[in-house]
Each structure stands twice: as C-alpha cells, then as structure tokens.
Write a protein that holds these residues in place. Structure first.
Motif, PDB file in Angstrom:
ATOM      1  N   ARG A  79       0.828  -1.219   0.000  1.00  0.00           N
ATOM      2  CA  ARG A  79       0.000   0.000   0.000  1.00  0.00           C
ATOM      3  C   ARG A  79       0.859   1.265   0.000  1.00  0.00           C
ATOM      4  O   ARG A  79       0.501   2.260  -0.612  1.00  0.00           O
ATOM      5  CB  ARG A  79      -0.922   0.018   1.219  1.00  0.00           C
ATOM      6  CG  ARG A  79      -1.889  -1.125   1.279  1.00  0.00           C
ATOM      7  CD  ARG A  79      -3.091  -0.852   0.428  1.00  0.00           C
ATOM      8  NE  ARG A  79      -4.057  -1.912   0.656  1.00  0.00           N
ATOM      9  CZ  ARG A  79      -4.786  -2.443  -0.305  1.00  0.00           C
ATOM     10  NH1 ARG A  79      -4.668  -2.013  -1.535  1.00  0.00           N
ATOM     11  NH2 ARG A  79      -5.640  -3.379  -0.030  1.00  0.00           N
ATOM     12  N   TYR A  80       1.975   1.203   0.734  1.00  0.00           N
ATOM     13  CA  TYR A  80       2.834   2.381   0.866  1.00  0.00           C
ATOM     14  C   TYR A  80       4.289   1.984   0.671  1.00  0.00           C
ATOM     15  O   TYR A  80       4.705   0.903   1.074  1.00  0.00           O
ATOM     16  CB  TYR A  80       2.682   3.018   2.251  1.00  0.00           C
ATOM     17  CG  TYR A  80       1.288   3.485   2.536  1.00  0.00           C
ATOM     18  CD1 TYR A  80       0.843   4.720   2.069  1.00  0.00           C
ATOM     19  CD2 TYR A  80       0.401   2.696   3.254  1.00  0.00           C
ATOM     20  CE1 TYR A  80      -0.445   5.151   2.318  1.00  0.00           C
ATOM     21  CE2 TYR A  80      -0.896   3.120   3.501  1.00  0.00           C
ATOM     22  CZ  TYR A  80      -1.309   4.343   3.024  1.00  0.00           C
ATOM     23  OH  TYR A  80      -2.588   4.769   3.261  1.00  0.00           O
ATOM     24  N   GLU A 101      -1.705   1.447  -7.541  1.00  0.00           N
ATOM     25  CA  GLU A 101      -2.455   1.243  -6.306  1.00  0.00           C
ATOM     26  C   GLU A 101      -1.680   1.589  -5.040  1.00  0.00           C
ATOM     27  O   GLU A 101      -2.246   1.557  -3.952  1.00  0.00           O
ATOM     28  CB  GLU A 101      -2.912  -0.216  -6.200  1.00  0.00           C
ATOM     29  CG  GLU A 101      -4.002  -0.596  -7.190  1.00  0.00           C
ATOM     30  CD  GLU A 101      -3.460  -0.814  -8.600  1.00  0.00           C
ATOM     31  OE1 GLU A 101      -2.372  -1.416  -8.734  1.00  0.00           O
ATOM     32  OE2 GLU A 101      -4.114  -0.372  -9.552  1.00  0.00           O
ATOM     33  N   ASN A 102      -0.389   1.886  -5.146  1.00  0.00           N
ATOM     34  CA  ASN A 102       0.327   2.223  -3.913  1.00  0.00           C
ATOM     35  C   ASN A 102       0.796   3.674  -3.944  1.00  0.00           C
ATOM     36  O   ASN A 102       0.740   4.329  -4.978  1.00  0.00           O
ATOM     37  CB  ASN A 102       1.466   1.235  -3.604  1.00  0.00           C
ATOM     38  CG  ASN A 102       2.503   1.136  -4.700  1.00  0.00           C
ATOM     39  OD1 ASN A 102       2.763   2.068  -5.446  1.00  0.00           O
ATOM     40  ND2 ASN A 102       3.123  -0.028  -4.796  1.00  0.00           N
TER      41      ASN A 102
END
Length: 112
Positions: A79-80, A101-102
C-alpha cells in the motif's frame, strides 16, 4: 596470473556491504511481521492486515531479488512505499514496486 585473480573484496567494508545480499534466498525476520532483504540499500517489508508497507526499495538489482523474497512471506498488496533517503541505493528499485495502487511517501524536498 591476471590482476583480476589477485583482486578480492574480502576484508573491504564497502565491498562487503555492496555484496551483503548476494546469495540471500530468504528474508530475515527482524520482528513479527517485519522482514529484511539485504543489499546495497536494505529494504524492509512491514506486513499488516490492510496491506503492506515497504521501507526503501533498494538498488534495482536488490529490488528485483527483494520482491521475490518478500513474495514468499506476504501475498498482500504493498500500500505504501516509504523512502527514508534520497540516495540511489534507497530508491533505485522503486520501479519494481511502484504501482497505480500504492503511494510513495518521502520528504517534501525529495525530487519528484
């Protein structure tokens, strides 16, 4: 005897650091859910139920190996991506991990 056969990285601290991930075939678990992939710039994967956090991407070659190693311990999405420094050994492999998406997190003065 050629000069190449006389040269060795043994005992050279920088060379040892550069080669620290060579041959690594599994991540190092530093704490529950915290995994390390070694290289010129070490990378860390923090696994969470909501998705994973990558701390530093490492150099390009290290990132390619790291992605494979991290995939052995987590199937969750990254995610990050947190970049702790603006040195190539920390961001050089960003393209290996970056997706639509990240989100990349870096210091506000970090060049885009």
């Amino acid at each position: 005897m050629s000069i190449e056969s006389k040269l060795s990285h043994q005992g050279l601290r920088v060379a040892d650091l550069v080669k620290s991930g060579e041959g690594q075939d599994a991540v190092i678990e530093r704490a529950p859910g915290v995994f390390e992939s070694r290289g010129i710039g070490n990378s860390y994967l923090l696994t969470t139920p909501d998705g994973d956090v990558l701390v530093n991407a490492g150099a390009l070659g290290d990132a390619r190996r790291g992605r494979e190693l991290f995939a052995k311990v987590s199937k969750g999405p990254i995610r990050y991506i947190v970049l702790t420094q603006s040195h190539a050994n920390q961001f050089g492999g960003l393209e290996v991990y970056k997706t639509a998406e990240n989100q990349v997190i870096a210091h506000r003065h970090y060049p885009e």
